[in-house]
Scaffold this motif. Structure first.
Motif, PDB file in Angstrom:
ATOM      1  N   LEU A 118     -18.041 -31.907 -34.739  1.00  0.00           N
ATOM      2  CA  LEU A 118     -17.733 -30.565 -35.235  1.00  0.00           C
ATOM      3  C   LEU A 118     -18.988 -29.879 -35.773  1.00  0.00           C
ATOM      4  N   GLY A 119     -19.831 -30.662 -36.443  1.00  0.00           N
ATOM      5  CA  GLY A 119     -21.059 -30.089 -37.000  1.00  0.00           C
ATOM      6  C   GLY A 119     -22.003 -29.584 -35.931  1.00  0.00           C
ATOM      7  N   TRP A 120     -22.255 -30.410 -34.898  1.00  0.00           N
ATOM      8  CA  TRP A 120     -23.136 -29.970 -33.819  1.00  0.00           C
ATOM      9  C   TRP A 120     -22.572 -28.737 -33.105  1.00  0.00           C
TER      10      TRP A 120
ATOM     11  N   LEU B 236     -20.732 -26.442 -15.999  1.00  0.00           N
ATOM     12  CA  LEU B 236     -19.634 -25.541 -15.661  1.00  0.00           C
ATOM     13  C   LEU B 236     -19.502 -24.395 -16.655  1.00  0.00           C
ATOM     14  N   SER B 237     -19.729 -24.681 -17.937  1.00  0.00           N
ATOM     15  CA  SER B 237     -19.539 -23.660 -18.969  1.00  0.00           C
ATOM     16  C   SER B 237     -20.800 -22.879 -19.280  1.00  0.00           C
ATOM     17  N   GLY B 238     -21.950 -23.419 -18.864  1.00  0.00           N
ATOM     18  CA  GLY B 238     -23.209 -22.733 -19.140  1.00  0.00           C
ATOM     19  C   GLY B 238     -23.658 -22.832 -20.579  1.00  0.00           C
ATOM     20  N   GLY B 239     -23.157 -23.763 -21.326  1.00  0.00           N
ATOM     21  CA  GLY B 239     -23.545 -23.942 -22.729  1.00  0.00           C
ATOM     22  C   GLY B 239     -23.092 -25.292 -23.234  1.00  0.00           C
ATOM     23  N   TRP B 240     -23.220 -25.487 -24.550  1.00  0.00           N
ATOM     24  CA  TRP B 240     -22.942 -26.800 -25.133  1.00  0.00           C
ATOM     25  C   TRP B 240     -21.670 -26.839 -25.956  1.00  0.00           C
ATOM     26  N   THR B 241     -21.000 -25.695 -26.122  1.00  0.00           N
ATOM     27  CA  THR B 241     -19.789 -25.678 -26.944  1.00  0.00           C
ATOM     28  C   THR B 241     -18.669 -26.491 -26.322  1.00  0.00           C
TER      29      THR B 241
ATOM     30  N   VAL C 290     -16.773 -29.825 -27.661  1.00  0.00           N
ATOM     31  CA  VAL C 290     -15.325 -29.878 -27.892  1.00  0.00           C
ATOM     32  C   VAL C 290     -14.761 -31.155 -27.279  1.00  0.00           C
ATOM     33  N   LEU C 291     -15.176 -31.452 -26.048  1.00  0.00           N
ATOM     34  CA  LEU C 291     -14.717 -32.671 -25.378  1.00  0.00           C
ATOM     35  C   LEU C 291     -15.173 -33.910 -26.139  1.00  0.00           C
ATOM     36  N   PHE C 292     -16.434 -33.920 -26.558  1.00  0.00           N
ATOM     37  CA  PHE C 292     -16.967 -35.050 -27.315  1.00  0.00           C
ATOM     38  C   PHE C 292     -16.164 -35.276 -28.593  1.00  0.00           C
ATOM     39  N   THR C 293     -15.874 -34.196 -29.309  1.00  0.00           N
ATOM     40  CA  THR C 293     -15.111 -34.309 -30.556  1.00  0.00           C
ATOM     41  C   THR C 293     -13.694 -34.788 -30.296  1.00  0.00           C
ATOM     42  N   ALA C 294     -13.112 -34.373 -29.175  1.00  0.00           N
ATOM     43  CA  ALA C 294     -11.775 -34.847 -28.809  1.00  0.00           C
ATOM     44  C   ALA C 294     -11.785 -36.348 -28.559  1.00  0.00           C
ATOM     45  N   PHE C 295     -12.824 -36.841 -27.877  1.00  0.00           N
ATOM     46  CA  PHE C 295     -12.953 -38.283 -27.672  1.00  0.00           C
ATOM     47  C   PHE C 295     -13.093 -39.007 -29.010  1.00  0.00           C
TER      48      PHE C 295
END
Length: 413
Positions: free
Chosen positions: A311-313, A380-385, A389-394
């Motif tokens: 969430l912080g990143w 695919l998204s052109g950014g890191w958000t 989000v996926l990383f935080t979900a994992f």
């Protein structure tokens, strides 16, 4: 007459200590890639999805090669197999750097194969040569693995700047395994191994990474096959999710940090902090391993920091160093919890071997989804958000699994 087992006394102290130098080489070739991943992509014209595949390949090699190591060792002996693994690792480093685009893939596979053999054999040899001090030896080689990873992450970008590119910076990591291989050959030539190398085949099946026959081994106290028990899968999922978090950030954290406006060198420092703090947290988490008679507390304490870091990143990337500290404390503790769960959930020696093999082989396959999906989402998204989000979900899923894997269900049967 029972054959005498070779003891630690059979190996001179200095030669026995070489196993810790081997451990130092089990992560740098992977950890050094993350800080120069963007440069590799720019040089070869590869997008984030292809780079994600590159980050996942060592984990695929871990999963594929680890079960095969015991068969090689049965023929060569553990010490000779380590020597071969060091040479394969060094060759992989060189081919990856100077073999062109195809060499990047071939070299990465060789790097993963060499490290996989070390993952299997270092715990076995350390346990054999330090039979009276197994806990000490385990702590030292684990710290060496983490130290090698952290140093590689810290120095990769500065070395690329100093040496003129990512190729010589990665190729430089072929030197340490060659040096250790030269020293290790002394063990082989001095005959520190038993002349009856067949004994090694007795030792290797207890390796924590060996997965041969995992699905077939059943606990003597339970007729239910291991793969049909829910606890087996919770432990496997926990192993895989915590590995996914570590390897995803080891590959992509520098890219996330530089996108937030930091320099490559600073990004390397953040990666160093993330990786090196695992030494401290790994030593601290055992104090929570028996709270209320189970491992739920330890599993949750080691899992929640990665949610906070994710969430912080995502929401405050300018405070990346803080999130590296928090995430780093979590990842180191989570690895210790995962390995401890494997040891505790096995009811017999044979069952523990089987559980460990299944948890780590399937776990590494699951872990490979992390860096691969992260890179694909970024492209695919052109950014890191979205990747974050996926990383935080994992990471949140790891918390749920922690609750289930941490329960001591054996006492309820």
């Amino acid at each position: 007459m029972k054959r005498k087992t070779r003891s630690a006394a059979a190996t001179p102290a200095l030669l026995a200590a070489l196993i810790f130098l081997v451990a130092l080489n089990l992560r740098p070739a992977i950890a050094a890639v993350g800080p120069v991943l963007t440069r590799i992509g720019e040089d070869l014209g590869w997008g984030e999805s292809v780079l994600g595949v590159l980050g996942a390949m060592p984990l695929w090699a871990f999963a594929a090669v680890s079960p095969l190591v015991r068969f090689v060792t049965a023929r060569l002996g553990a010490d000779r197999t380590i020597l071969a693994a060091l040479l394969v690792l060094a060759a992989g480093d060189a081919v990856r750097s100077f073999g062109g685009p195809a060499g990047v893939w071939l070299g990465t596979v060789a790097v993963g194969a060499g490290i996989a053999a070390g993952n299997v054999l270092v715990p076995v040899i350390a346990k054999r040569d330090y039979a009276g001090h197994v806990s000490m030896a385990t702590g030292v080689y684990s710290a060496c693995i983490t130290t090698g990873s952290a140093i590689a992450g810290l120095t990769a970008a500065p070395l690329a700047d100093m040496l003129g590119g990512w190729r010589p910076a990665l190729a430089l990591w072929a030197v340490p395994p060659l040096v250790v291989a030269a020293l290790w050959s002394i063990r082989v030539m001095r005959g520190t191994m038993s002349s009856d190398d067949a004994q090694e085949s007795d030792d290797i099946p207890v390796s924590i990474d060996s997965s041969a026959g995992a699905a077939a081994v059943e606990a003597a106290v339970d007729s239910t096959p291991l793969w049909r028990r829910s606890m087996t899968w919770w432990v496997t999922l926990f192993m895989g999710l915590q590995s996914a978090a570590f390897y995803t950030m080891s590959n992509w954290l520098p890219s996330v940090v530089t996108a937030a406006g930091f320099s490559d060198a600073t990004a390397g420092v953040h990666l160093f902090v993330f990786q090196s703090l695992g030494i401290l947290s790994g030593l601290m988490i055992p104090a929570l391993m028996q709270v209320r008679g189970n491992q739920v507390c330890a599993a949750m304490v080691s899992s929640l920091p990665m949610v906070v870091a994710g969430l912080g990143w995502m929401l405050a990337p300018g405070l990346s160093l803080l999130w590296s500290v928090i995430g780093g404390m979590g990842q180191g503790a989570a690895l210790v919890v995962a390995l401890t769960l494997i040891s505790l959930r096995g009811r017999t020696s044979a069952e523990t071997v089987a559980l460990s093999g299944m948890a780590q082989s399937i776990g590494y396959l699951l872990a490979s989804v992390g860096p691969l999906a992260f890179g694909t989402m970024a492209e695919l998204s052109g950014g890191w958000t979205m990747p974050l989000v996926l990383f935080t979900a994992f990471a949140a899923a790891q918390c749920v699994v922690a609750m289930l894997a941490g329960r001591d269900t054996a006492r309820r049967r």
